[in-house]
Design a protein around this motif. Sequence first.
Motif, PDB file in Angstrom:
ATOM      1  N   PHE A  43      -6.547  -0.556   2.512  1.00  0.00           N
ATOM      2  CA  PHE A  43      -6.579   0.862   2.874  1.00  0.00           C
ATOM      3  C   PHE A  43      -5.393   1.584   2.252  1.00  0.00           C
ATOM      4  N   ILE A  44      -5.664   2.599   1.442  1.00  0.00           N
ATOM      5  CA  ILE A  44      -4.621   3.428   0.827  1.00  0.00           C
ATOM      6  C   ILE A  44      -4.474   4.686   1.665  1.00  0.00           C
ATOM      7  N   ALA A  45      -3.316   4.859   2.272  1.00  0.00           N
ATOM      8  CA  ALA A  45      -3.083   5.971   3.195  1.00  0.00           C
ATOM      9  C   ALA A  45      -2.647   7.217   2.424  1.00  0.00           C
ATOM     10  N   HIS A  50      -3.824  18.882   4.854  1.00  0.00           N
ATOM     11  CA  HIS A  50      -4.448  18.937   6.171  1.00  0.00           C
ATOM     12  C   HIS A  50      -4.778  17.554   6.734  1.00  0.00           C
ATOM     13  N   PHE A  51      -4.256  16.499   6.129  1.00  0.00           N
ATOM     14  CA  PHE A  51      -4.532  15.162   6.643  1.00  0.00           C
ATOM     15  C   PHE A  51      -3.403  14.217   6.246  1.00  0.00           C
ATOM     16  N   ASN A  52      -3.314  13.110   6.968  1.00  0.00           N
ATOM     17  CA  ASN A  52      -2.338  12.068   6.660  1.00  0.00           C
ATOM     18  C   ASN A  52      -2.956  10.726   7.019  1.00  0.00           C
ATOM     19  N   GLY A  53      -3.274   9.951   5.990  1.00  0.00           N
ATOM     20  CA  GLY A  53      -3.912   8.664   6.222  1.00  0.00           C
ATOM     21  C   GLY A  53      -3.087   7.706   7.048  1.00  0.00           C
ATOM     22  N   HIS A  54      -1.782   7.921   7.084  1.00  0.00           N
ATOM     23  CA  HIS A  54      -0.923   7.030   7.876  1.00  0.00           C
ATOM     24  C   HIS A  54      -1.235   7.130   9.370  1.00  0.00           C
ATOM     25  N   HIS A  56      -4.067   6.908  10.537  1.00  0.00           N
ATOM     26  CA  HIS A  56      -5.321   6.189  10.779  1.00  0.00           C
ATOM     27  C   HIS A  56      -5.223   4.703  10.444  1.00  0.00           C
ATOM     28  N   VAL A  57      -4.016   4.167  10.331  1.00  0.00           N
ATOM     29  CA  VAL A  57      -3.881   2.760   9.941  1.00  0.00           C
ATOM     30  C   VAL A  57      -4.412   1.820  11.023  1.00  0.00           C
ATOM     31  N   ILE A  58      -4.303   2.190  12.283  1.00  0.00           N
ATOM     32  CA  ILE A  58      -4.843   1.336  13.348  1.00  0.00           C
ATOM     33  C   ILE A  58      -6.370   1.323  13.280  1.00  0.00           C
ATOM     34  N   LYS A  59      -6.948   2.461  12.958  1.00  0.00           N
ATOM     35  CA  LYS A  59      -8.402   2.511  12.782  1.00  0.00           C
ATOM     36  C   LYS A  59      -8.813   1.632  11.597  1.00  0.00           C
ATOM     37  N   ALA A  60      -7.998   1.631  10.541  1.00  0.00           N
ATOM     38  CA  ALA A  60      -8.272   0.757   9.395  1.00  0.00           C
ATOM     39  C   ALA A  60      -8.219  -0.704   9.821  1.00  0.00           C
ATOM     40  N   LEU A  61      -7.233  -1.050  10.647  1.00  0.00           N
ATOM     41  CA  LEU A  61      -7.121  -2.414  11.179  1.00  0.00           C
ATOM     42  C   LEU A  61      -8.373  -2.786  11.970  1.00  0.00           C
ATOM     43  N   GLU A  62      -8.821  -1.876  12.827  1.00  0.00           N
ATOM     44  CA  GLU A  62      -9.982  -2.136  13.676  1.00  0.00           C
ATOM     45  C   GLU A  62     -11.255  -2.311  12.857  1.00  0.00           C
ATOM     46  N   ARG A  63     -11.344  -1.648  11.719  1.00  0.00           N
ATOM     47  CA  ARG A  63     -12.546  -1.739  10.885  1.00  0.00           C
ATOM     48  C   ARG A  63     -12.489  -2.918   9.913  1.00  0.00           C
ATOM     49  N   GLY A  64     -11.384  -3.671   9.925  1.00  0.00           N
ATOM     50  CA  GLY A  64     -11.344  -4.892   9.141  1.00  0.00           C
ATOM     51  C   GLY A  64     -10.560  -4.826   7.854  1.00  0.00           C
ATOM     52  N   ALA A  65      -9.691  -3.832   7.704  1.00  0.00           N
ATOM     53  CA  ALA A  65      -8.855  -3.758   6.500  1.00  0.00           C
ATOM     54  C   ALA A  65      -7.992  -5.008   6.387  1.00  0.00           C
ATOM     55  N   ALA A  67      -5.195  -5.119   4.231  1.00  0.00           N
ATOM     56  CA  ALA A  67      -3.812  -4.744   3.931  1.00  0.00           C
ATOM     57  C   ALA A  67      -3.746  -3.230   3.770  1.00  0.00           C
ATOM     58  N   LEU A  68      -2.521  -2.734   3.653  1.00  0.00           N
ATOM     59  CA  LEU A  68      -2.293  -1.292   3.539  1.00  0.00           C
ATOM     60  C   LEU A  68      -1.453  -0.993   2.296  1.00  0.00           C
ATOM     61  N   ILE A  69      -1.660   0.198   1.729  1.00  0.00           N
ATOM     62  CA  ILE A  69      -0.716   0.774   0.779  1.00  0.00           C
ATOM     63  C   ILE A  69      -0.209   2.050   1.421  1.00  0.00           C
ATOM     64  N   ILE A  70       1.095   2.120   1.673  1.00  0.00           N
ATOM     65  CA  ILE A  70       1.664   3.198   2.479  1.00  0.00           C
ATOM     66  C   ILE A  70       2.932   3.745   1.820  1.00  0.00           C
ATOM     67  N   SER A  71       3.270   4.969   2.213  1.00  0.00           N
ATOM     68  CA  SER A  71       4.531   5.567   1.766  1.00  0.00           C
ATOM     69  C   SER A  71       5.401   5.956   2.956  1.00  0.00           C
ATOM     70  N   GLU A  72       4.896   5.719   4.179  1.00  0.00           N
ATOM     71  CA  GLU A  72       5.643   5.971   5.403  1.00  0.00           C
ATOM     72  C   GLU A  72       5.655   4.691   6.244  1.00  0.00           C
ATOM     73  N   LEU A  73       6.674   4.535   7.069  1.00  0.00           N
ATOM     74  CA  LEU A  73       6.700   3.397   7.984  1.00  0.00           C
ATOM     75  C   LEU A  73       5.630   3.582   9.048  1.00  0.00           C
ATOM     76  N   VAL A  74       4.875   2.515   9.325  1.00  0.00           N
ATOM     77  CA  VAL A  74       3.824   2.584  10.332  1.00  0.00           C
ATOM     78  C   VAL A  74       3.933   1.375  11.251  1.00  0.00           C
TER      79      VAL A  74
END
Length: 492
Positions: A43-45, A50-54, A56-65, A67-74
């Motif tokens: 999942f690339i956040a 008007h949005f910030n993918g960061h 939604h990282v828990i939702k990504a986890l729940e859907r089976g992601a 790993a993450l690519i992030i630019s903020e601490l989550v």
Amino acid sequence: MIDVTLAWIANAVEGTLNTDSVKDMVISSVSTDTRTLQTGDVFIALKGPHFNGHDHVIKALERGASALIISELVDCPLPSIQVADTHKALGMLGAAVRKEVNPKTIGITGSSGKTTVKEMVASVLAQKGKVLATHGNLNNDIGVPLTLLALKRQHKYAVVEMGANHQGEIDYTTMLVRPDAATIVNAAPSHLQGFGSLFGVARAKSEIFKGLNDDGVSVLNTDSQFYDFWQGKTDNQRVVSFSPDSEIGDYHAINRFINSDGCGEFELVSPYGKVAIRLRIPGAHNIGNAVLCAALCMQVGASLEDVQKGLFNMRAVSGRLNVSSIGTNIRLIDDTYNANVASVKAAIDLLVTYEGPRVFIFGDMGELGDQSLSYHKQIGEYAKQSGVDALLTVGTFSRNASDIFAETGMHCDDIDSLMKQFNVLLDAAVNADKLPLNVLVKGSRSAKMERVVDAIAKLDNAHKANIPASNTEQAPSKDIPLRKNAQESDPC
């Protein structure tokens, strides 16, 4: 996407993997949207106004992601790759996959026609090998990297559409694509709010040549007023020319003919010889698109026979000049995907090739800025002069078009009132035994004119059938005979 490791991805995006324990994890797909994310995706956040993918990282986890690519601490237990900018990381990853697969790549931009040309090119190159082509409207700074990420090892060719609504957007995407051949279909009044002027459009489109490979080819429109300007932007790269309307380019058409289905037949002239071409998509302007297609494909190894067969097999793109019958009373031309001045005029040109009453249902053209009123009025004048019998409009600016028609023009406040007026016209045509009623529906995406198409289709949906003459499955022979009177009959 090709199978790569998480460490490979981290290197491609110049990011830091938060743990070495998963560096060999195999990844085969990425996602930027948790609503469509599949099990195993990275999942690339992305972040936007008007949005910030960061978020939604828990939702990504729940859907089976995976790993993450992030630019903020989550606060999420998934392995992550930390980058400075996730938007740039998406582009870098797309470019890395393109480099790894290394298909012959064609880049296409333009104010109108680029999607049709893309589909033509994909159909021709499919004669030679596996082709990846831009899906839907994935042609911006997010869509282009996602297109490149769809590449597989078996893809021999990639056909990438590049759109823009502001300066610098194509500059960015063409550097990711690195095309072997690139073209600008045309430059017309479109997205003027972002570009400021027609010259601004031409300048923005010229950015596509910046990303060409060192031995890449620029394919330029000799009939465009911007030909010399674009040629000056090619940095001494090899230039091939095409003529959509005349006979002065390296690639051009002669013996043009528009058949009873509105489809073009012509003889293609190229540096490699001539070949007869028969199209099964309507519109005189598609002859020019086909000429451009040939010029592009032959830069990456296609033969004249590949061009002939591929163009014959190419079918209409959804919402772009799709011609169908609604019972026996209506011939419907659905060109609702989008609209600008050039594409609307091309659609009108097709409408008036048909015998019988001609009705144009027109929604607003978007993003034309201060010149919106005058351009809509210009469309009304063009429709009147071309032989359209009645014009129904809906929207803020389209009234300026229907006003040109006086008694046979009607502006409507909404789709319901428009359909009432359309039924009056249909009843009149039935009572006068002047059928079929030829109907063109056109407007920008914001106008949602597909609602009108759906409403018309419901009038006699049980009897809906495609107009058959241009839908034969038989492949053409190597030398397709052209009409002897083609030159005299051509309405282009």
